[in-house]
Design a protein around this motif. Structure first.
Motif, PDB file in Angstrom:
ATOM      1  N   VAL A  41       2.437   1.091   6.217  1.00 19.10           N
ATOM      2  CA  VAL A  41       2.025   1.426   7.588  1.00 19.10           C
ATOM      3  C   VAL A  41       0.808   2.358   7.553  1.00 19.10           C
ATOM      4  O   VAL A  41      -0.178   2.143   8.262  1.00 19.10           O
ATOM      5  CB  VAL A  41       3.181   2.077   8.377  1.00 19.10           C
ATOM      6  CG1 VAL A  41       2.690   2.604   9.726  1.00 19.10           C
ATOM      7  CG2 VAL A  41       4.313   1.074   8.592  1.00 19.10           C
ATOM      8  N   VAL A  44       7.537   1.040   2.806  1.00 21.32           N
ATOM      9  CA  VAL A  44       7.275   0.782   4.230  1.00 21.32           C
ATOM     10  C   VAL A  44       6.289   1.811   4.797  1.00 21.32           C
ATOM     11  O   VAL A  44       5.279   1.455   5.404  1.00 21.32           O
ATOM     12  CB  VAL A  44       8.587   0.788   5.046  1.00 21.32           C
ATOM     13  CG1 VAL A  44       8.294   0.648   6.537  1.00 21.32           C
ATOM     14  CG2 VAL A  44       9.504  -0.332   4.598  1.00 21.32           C
ATOM     15  N   ALA A  53       7.055  -3.207   7.806  1.00 19.88           N
ATOM     16  CA  ALA A  53       5.817  -2.466   8.093  1.00 19.88           C
ATOM     17  C   ALA A  53       5.072  -3.103   9.262  1.00 19.88           C
ATOM     18  O   ALA A  53       4.567  -2.403  10.153  1.00 19.88           O
ATOM     19  CB  ALA A  53       4.931  -2.431   6.848  1.00 19.88           C
TER      20      ALA A  53
END
Length: 458
Positions: free
Chosen positions: A248, A244, A131
């Protein structure tokens, strides 16, 4: 140093390769005998087939006199129990575990890893590392690779040179004269599949992939000089709402100059989890390959699409479709390094390699001494090493031009106090300076000798 690596998958194999090349005593443990055989055939390592958490298997692997154990199997629980056995039965001094489940990583439960509970010295989270890598790619969207150094004051950028790049066919020495105030240096060039450290008289050509070290304040200017348009990212579509993608999106939400994001997730339960966790991000449930759904997400108005599902081929095909629909920038998560050469022909702008990211993170903790950062480039072809210069180092007190660096090594940046400077031939390296070096893999042992990095775990 005697190291036991549990898990002979991609990450374990790469760590074993790095450490074996540096003449460490490495033993690989995996319950898949075929993977252990592959490691023994291709690397200078010993191998034991069996479950890493079993005391008798660790005993066979030499745990009684091991200095370190790295638990990087596919199971979080096996990795945790392995570290417990390594501590309680064999008193191995340093234990590193790869943990993926977010519940194990929540800060409020961090006491779990104390010596009197689950004794793990370093916890590596691939999802968090990936990330962070994705956010760095979004921050420098025209670079195919990027990593921060010197506490965020310097950045390594991978730049693909196009035909219209203003600085092609110009010797690097001349570039230094032309842009004398630019705190940027070219440290690596990949041409026709071969990575090398360029000499001052070398020229750059269209199609080259160059690695440049830049002061963070000069990144935008560097990108422009190499023919890349610097465009502020305001709208991003994230395909893949797993750990992930969620990490983000959360980070993008928390930023002051907020980037507007939309998340597309195929699994309805996972999409609901993402929707509950995010406040201002729209989550769409559906297939990221579906053109109607991409249109609903306004892909043609997005500045970038970030593809982070757990399937490489889905990521690549969805990237092609998003680009065809009008998105100017596609950043792909790719686990299989053999797929990377397809990126160019498919028009995919940048990629994130979770394996390289995790390997770099583990190496950073292995090279304990005065090494502050390690970043693995390509398929373990080179490393960028950031380290503090010790008084005992052969390079302390000498000018860069007088130091016998191997041919595959270049100095990328030097930090003196709080100031990061561009290295020049007459720059004197002093005790306490922080130095960032690009080194081809074969030259890493010599770099560590020059830095005199002591591996001290006590």
């Amino acid at each position: 140093m005697k190291v036991i690596i549990c898990g002979a998958g991609q990450v374990g194999w790469q760590i074993a390769r790095h450490l074996a090349n540096e003449k460490n005593d490495v033993t690989v443990v995996d319950n898949n005998a075929e993977l252990v055989r592959r490691a023994m055939d291709t690397l200078d390592v010993q191998g034991v087939a069996g479950f890493a958490s079993y005391p008798d298997i660790l005993d066979q692997a030499g745990a009684r006199d091991a200095d370190m154990i790295i638990a990087a199997t596919h199971s979080d629980e096996v990795n945790m129990v392995t570290c417990q056995v390594a501590h309680s039965v064999f008193a191995i001094p340093r234990k590193i575990a790869r943990l993926r489940a977010q519940s194990y990583l929540t800060a409020i439960y961090s006491d779990l890893y104390r010596r009197d509970h689950l004794p793990i010295d370093v916890v590596i989270s691939p999802e968090r590392e990936v990330a962070e890598a994705a956010l760095q790619r979004l921050a420098a969207p025209s670079a195919f690779d990027t990593e921060s150094f010197m506490d965020g004051k310097a950045q390594l950028l991978g730049i693909q040179l196009d035909d219209d790049c203003p600085v092609v066919n110009t010797p690097l020495r001349q570039l230094t004269d032309l842009f004398s105030t630019l705190r940027t240096i070219v440290v690596g060039v990949r041409r026709d599949g071969r990575l090398f450290a360029p000499a001052p008289g070398d020229q750059l050509f269209p199609g080259d992939q160059v690695y440049v070290f830049s002061h963070v304040e000069d990144v935008d200017r560097t990108m422009e000089i190499f023919g890349k348009i610097v465009k502020k990212q305001e709208r991003v579509v994230i395909i893949g709402g797993g750990n992930v993608g969620l990490a983000v999106a959360r980070e993008l939400e928390s930023r002051v100059n907020r980037i507007r994001a939309k998340v597309i997730e195929k699994s309805r339960p996972q999409a609901e989890i993402a929707a509950d966790a995010l406040e201002r991000t729209i989550v769409l449930n559906g297939d990221g390959m579906d053109m109607a759904l991409l249109t609903e997400a306004n892909i043609d108005r997005a500045d970038a699409v970030l593809l982070v599902t757990d399937d490489d081929k889905t990521n690549m095909l969805a990237a092609v479709r998003a680009k065809a629909a009008g998105c100017p920038m596609a950043i792909c998560l790719v686990n299989d390094p053999t797929l990377v050469p397809l990126m160019g022909p498919l028009g995919i702008d940048a990629y994130i390699n979770p394996r390289a990211t995790t390997v770099s993170s583990i190496l950073r903790h292995i090279r304990h001494g005065r090494v502050r950062g390690v970043y693995s480039i390509g398929d373990a072809e080179a490393e960028v090493i950031e380290a503090q210069v010790l008084s005992t180092s052969p390079i302390a007190g000498r000018m860069i031009r007088d130091i016998e660096f191997p041919e595959g090594v270049l100095v990328g940046a030097v930090r003196k106090g709080n100031k990061v400077i561009r290295p020049e031939a007459q720059t004197r390296i002093e005790e306490g300076d922080v130095i960032a070096l690009f080194s081809l893999s074969a030259d890493v042992p010599e770099v560590e000798r020059l830095l005199q990095v002591s591996i001290d775990f006590f």
